[in-house]
Write an enzyme that holds these catalytic residues in place. Structure first.
Site, PDB file in Angstrom:
ATOM      1  N   ARG A  59       0.601  -1.636  -0.262  1.00 51.06           N
ATOM      2  CA  ARG A  59      -0.233  -0.134  -0.045  1.00 51.06           C
ATOM      3  C   ARG A  59       0.766   1.719  -0.142  1.00 51.06           C
ATOM      4  NH1 ARG A  59      -2.248  -3.655   3.470  1.00 51.06           N
ATOM      5  NH2 ARG A  59      -2.096  -3.487   4.970  1.00 51.06           N
ATOM      6  N   GLU A  96       2.984  -6.128  13.743  1.00 48.22           N
ATOM      7  CA  GLU A  96       2.133  -6.267  14.847  1.00 48.22           C
ATOM      8  C   GLU A  96       1.458  -7.369  14.754  1.00 48.22           C
ATOM      9  OE1 GLU A  96      -1.431  -3.712  14.042  1.00 48.22           O
ATOM     10  OE2 GLU A  96      -1.843  -3.650  15.434  1.00 48.22           O
TER      11      GLU A  96
HETATM   12  P1  AMP Z   1       3.802  -1.824  11.457  1.00 49.69           P
HETATM   13  O1  AMP Z   1       5.987  -3.020  11.366  1.00 49.69           O
HETATM   14  O2  AMP Z   1       3.915  -2.799  13.154  1.00 49.69           O
HETATM   15  O3  AMP Z   1       4.645  -0.247  11.845  1.00 49.69           O
HETATM   16  O4  AMP Z   1       3.283  -2.039  10.638  1.00 49.69           O
HETATM   17  C1  AMP Z   1       3.667  -1.487   9.617  1.00 49.69           C
HETATM   18  C2  AMP Z   1       2.650  -2.098   8.573  1.00 49.69           C
HETATM   19  O5  AMP Z   1       1.185  -3.365   8.555  1.00 49.69           O
HETATM   20  C3  AMP Z   1       2.176  -1.525   7.187  1.00 49.69           C
HETATM   21  O6  AMP Z   1       2.771  -1.119   5.812  1.00 49.69           O
HETATM   22  C4  AMP Z   1       0.272  -1.289   7.268  1.00 49.69           C
HETATM   23  O7  AMP Z   1      -0.039  -1.596   6.121  1.00 49.69           O
HETATM   24  C5  AMP Z   1       0.594  -3.358   7.708  1.00 49.69           C
HETATM   25  N1  AMP Z   1      -0.388  -2.622   9.105  1.00 49.69           N
HETATM   26  C6  AMP Z   1       0.262  -3.411  10.195  1.00 49.69           C
HETATM   27  N2  AMP Z   1      -1.219  -3.743  11.249  1.00 49.69           N
HETATM   28  C7  AMP Z   1      -2.092  -3.255  10.596  1.00 49.69           C
HETATM   29  C8  AMP Z   1      -3.780  -2.969  10.552  1.00 49.69           C
HETATM   30  N3  AMP Z   1      -4.632  -2.213  11.354  1.00 49.69           N
HETATM   31  N4  AMP Z   1      -4.223  -1.940   9.872  1.00 49.69           N
HETATM   32  C9  AMP Z   1      -3.598  -2.380   8.361  1.00 49.69           C
HETATM   33  N5  AMP Z   1      -2.412  -2.078   8.302  1.00 49.69           N
HETATM   34  C10 AMP Z   1      -1.629  -2.794   9.408  1.00 49.69           C
END
Ligand code: AMP
Length: 171
Positions: A59, A96
């Site tokens: 995205r 996450e």
């Molecule tokens: P992080 O590395 O934990 O900051 O996760 C960010 C990445 O995971 C991004 O590329 C987001 O598109 C995706 N992502 C993580 N959690 C979510 C969520 N709750 N909703 C949508 N996309 C998420």
């Protein structure tokens, strides 16, 4: 900007039980919401004085690509393993919901280039800090991070310290 929250949809238990997925599809299909988002992000991007925009698969490609065109900068794709055709450097990190690995072409960043990292959402910060690591390995400068959505209760921003971080919509 808060009205843009009307275009972010919560999908409970996707892709795993317990995760509330922030779905940006309603924003993407609404021309005025999409333009407002890109215009606002472009203003922030310009203030970071980048030489080039890095978008995170997948995205981040949508927003990063639009921003690169809107601000007349080049675009660097950070991709999942095995997708980039030339020699790559890679880094693994925690998500996450699970773990992941990202790659960058070894000649993506010129030494001293200012790179802004763009993605749709900041959660724990693992993805964005992995990209920052790839940029620094190539002697680039992380000019900042830009997100549409920030889940601030996860404190992902602290993982990106001391780089500037901007997001439009905070949860
Ligand atoms: P992080 O590395 O934990 O900051 O996760 C960010 C990445 O995971 C991004 O590329 C987001 O598109 C995706 N992502 C993580 N959690 C979510 C969520 N709750 N909703 C949508 N996309 C998420």
């Amino acid at each position: 900007m808060q009205e843009l929250k009307d275009f972010i949809r919560d999908i409970p238990d996707f892709p795993k039980p317990g995760i509330v997925f922030k779905d940006i599809s309603p924003m993407l299909k609404n021309p005025s919401a999409l333009k407002k988002t890109i215009d606002f992000m472009a203003e922030k991007l310009t203030s970071l004085k980048p030489d080039v925009v890095l978008g995170i698969e997948s995205r981040g490609f949508i927003f990063g690509g639009a921003l690169a065109v809107a601000t007349a900068k080049g675009f660097l794709p950070a991709r999942k393993p095995g997708k980039l055709p030339y020699k790559t450097d890679q880094v693994s990190y925690d998500l996450e919901y699970g773990s992941n690995c990202l790659e960058l072409h070894i000649d993506a960043v010129e030494p001293g280039q200012r790179v802004v990292i763009v993605d749709d959402l900041l959660a724990t910060g693992g993805t964005a800090s992995a990209c920052a690591e790839l940029i620094r390995r190539q002697k680039g400068i992380v000019a900042g991070h830009l997100f549409v959505v920030e889940l601030s209760f996860l404190n992902g921003r602290t993982k990106l310290d001391p780089d500037p971080v901007y997001s439009i919509l905070d949860y």
